[in-house]
Scaffold this active site. Structure first.
Site, short mmCIF file in Angstrom:
data_model
loop_
_atom_site.label_atom_id
_atom_site.label_comp_id
_atom_site.label_asym_id
_atom_site.label_seq_id
_atom_site.Cartn_x
_atom_site.Cartn_y
_atom_site.Cartn_z
N SER A 9 0.84 -1.20 0.00
CA SER A 9 0.00 0.00 0.00
C SER A 9 0.87 1.25 0.00
O SER A 9 1.62 1.51 0.95
CB SER A 9 -0.92 0.02 1.22
OG SER A 9 -1.59 1.26 1.26
N HIS B 297 -8.13 1.64 -4.54
CA HIS B 297 -9.18 1.41 -3.54
C HIS B 297 -9.81 2.75 -3.20
O HIS B 297 -9.19 3.59 -2.55
CB HIS B 297 -8.51 0.77 -2.30
CG HIS B 297 -9.39 0.61 -1.11
ND1 HIS B 297 -8.89 0.37 0.15
CD2 HIS B 297 -10.74 0.63 -0.97
CE1 HIS B 297 -9.89 0.26 1.00
NE2 HIS B 297 -11.03 0.42 0.35
N MET C 194 -8.89 8.62 -0.40
CA MET C 194 -9.80 8.98 0.70
C MET C 194 -10.28 10.41 0.51
O MET C 194 -9.48 11.30 0.22
CB MET C 194 -9.05 8.89 2.03
CG MET C 194 -8.40 7.54 2.25
SD MET C 194 -7.47 7.55 3.77
CE MET C 194 -6.76 5.90 3.74
N MET D 128 -12.09 5.08 -1.23
CA MET D 128 -12.84 5.30 0.01
C MET D 128 -13.48 6.67 -0.13
O MET D 128 -13.11 7.64 0.56
CB MET D 128 -11.88 5.22 1.21
CG MET D 128 -11.49 3.78 1.53
SD MET D 128 -9.98 3.67 2.49
CE MET D 128 -8.78 3.69 1.17
N HIS E 210 -1.07 -1.06 -4.35
CA HIS E 210 -2.38 -0.73 -3.78
C HIS E 210 -2.39 0.77 -3.51
O HIS E 210 -1.52 1.30 -2.81
CB HIS E 210 -2.59 -1.53 -2.49
CG HIS E 210 -3.95 -1.36 -1.89
ND1 HIS E 210 -5.05 -2.05 -2.33
CD2 HIS E 210 -4.38 -0.57 -0.88
CE1 HIS E 210 -6.11 -1.70 -1.62
NE2 HIS E 210 -5.74 -0.80 -0.72
N ASP F 95 -7.26 -6.19 3.47
CA ASP F 95 -6.67 -4.86 3.55
C ASP F 95 -6.68 -4.34 4.98
O ASP F 95 -7.73 -3.98 5.52
CB ASP F 95 -7.45 -3.92 2.61
CG ASP F 95 -6.78 -2.57 2.47
OD1 ASP F 95 -5.67 -2.39 2.99
OD2 ASP F 95 -7.39 -1.70 1.81
N ASP G 162 -4.63 3.96 -2.17
CA ASP G 162 -5.79 4.32 -1.35
C ASP G 162 -6.23 5.75 -1.58
O ASP G 162 -5.45 6.69 -1.36
CB ASP G 162 -5.44 4.16 0.13
CG ASP G 162 -5.29 2.70 0.52
OD1 ASP G 162 -6.24 1.94 0.31
OD2 ASP G 162 -4.22 2.33 1.05
N MET H 148 -12.05 -5.26 4.27
CA MET H 148 -11.33 -4.42 5.22
C MET H 148 -11.17 -5.16 6.55
O MET H 148 -12.16 -5.60 7.14
CB MET H 148 -12.06 -3.10 5.47
CG MET H 148 -12.13 -2.17 4.27
SD MET H 148 -10.55 -1.83 3.48
CE MET H 148 -9.59 -1.17 4.85
C1 DX5 Z 1 -6.70 1.76 5.12
C2 DX5 Z 1 -6.20 1.42 3.74
C3 DX5 Z 1 -5.17 0.39 3.69
C4 DX5 Z 1 -3.93 0.69 4.45
C5 DX5 Z 1 -3.41 -0.59 4.99
O1 DX5 Z 1 -7.85 2.53 5.03
O2 DX5 Z 1 -7.28 0.98 2.90
O3 DX5 Z 1 -4.86 0.02 2.35
O4 DX5 Z 1 -2.93 1.31 3.69
O5 DX5 Z 1 -2.43 -0.27 5.85
P1 DX5 Z 1 -1.66 -1.26 6.83
O6 DX5 Z 1 -1.14 -2.39 6.01
O7 DX5 Z 1 -0.61 -0.35 7.35
O8 DX5 Z 1 -2.63 -1.71 7.88
ZN ZN Z 2 -6.79 0.05 0.91
#
Ligand code: DX5
Ligand code: ZN
Length: 224
Positions: free
Chosen positions: A9, A67, A38, A69, A34, A176, A36, A138
């Site tokens: 990630s 991904h 947000m 969010m 990956h 994830d 993310d 998740m």
């Molecule tokens: C959290 C993200 C994850 C995050 C995972 O909202 O969707 O992808 O980066 O992080 P770790 O592996 O640090 O728990």
């Molecule tokens: Zn993620």
């Protein structure tokens, strides 16, 4: 022996040195990036947007697993395609017309995924499983890297795997949040196919060997 797909990630990368970190991951056994996204509404955090995805894409030699969010993700499907997404996951909780959203993602030539929050029951995916390429399950509440793994994920993972097998779906299960050397082997025993790892990879002394150790684990062929 089958091995999991490993998706570091980029949220845990050093954004002041994003090219360096992307190129570092290029040289490892990682399979995907990956990414993310947000929006500060669906989750209580804001990450980054299209210019940063484009910058990652410019140097990435592996597919981008994006991904989302964000609320109403259907508004931006083409923008994510244009920014470089290869696989696009939207949250079940954020898309009212999920089937239409999935079709729109595929129409843009991307693989389509559905992400679910820790409280969301996997049975809600029953009528979409044959239409999607991936479920992003998740195992922490979305919004931040480096959180504690939620133990209930193992049981959810097995339940979802059984649904996938029963429907002869080719859908992959991606986990994830909180993936590390303790949770990863157990997740694979419960049917996980893809492991996202942010904090575990980027805070380790040697990210390449951390990725290699995850990649060396074997997946388990489960039958219904
Ligand atoms: C959290 C993200 C994850 C995050 C995972 O909202 O969707 O992808 O980066 O992080 P770790 O592996 O640090 O728990
Ligand atoms: Zn993620």
């Amino acid at each position: 022996m089958q091995h999991p797909i490993i998706a570091p990630s980029i949220l845990s990368a050093d954004f002041a040195n994003i090219q360096r970190d992307v190129e570092m991951i290029n040289l490892t056994q990682a399979d995907w990036f990956h990414v993310d996204i947000m929006d500060g509404v669906f989750v209580p955090n804001i990450s980054f947007g299209f210019p940063v995805i484009k910058a990652i894409k410019q140097f990435a030699k592996k597919p981008l697993d994006v991904h989302l969010m964000i609320v109403n993700p259907e508004r931006y499907i083409k923008d994510f395609k244009d920014a470089g997404a290869d696989l696009l996951s939207v949250h079940y909780e954020a898309s009212t017309h999920l089937h239409r959203t999935i079709q729109a993602i595929k129409a843009e030539g991307m693989k389509a995924g559905v992400a679910i929050n820790p409280h969301t029951n996997v049975s809600l995916l029953k009528n979409i499983l044959c239409d999607i390429d991936l479920v992003c399950m998740m195992s922490v509440n979305p919004g931040f890297g480096g959180q504690k793994f939620i133990e209930n994920t193992y049981a959810k993972c097995s339940e979802l795997k059984n649904m996938i097998i029963a429907q002869h779906s080719l859908c992959l299960i991606e986990i994830d949040g909180g993936v590390n050397e303790i949770t990863a082997p157990k997740l694979l025993q419960h049917g996980a196919d893809v492991l996202v790892a942010g904090n575990y990879v980027f805070t380790s002394k040697n990210p390449a060997s951390t990725i290699a150790s995850l990649k060396s684990l074997s997946t388990h062929t489960l039958t219904a």
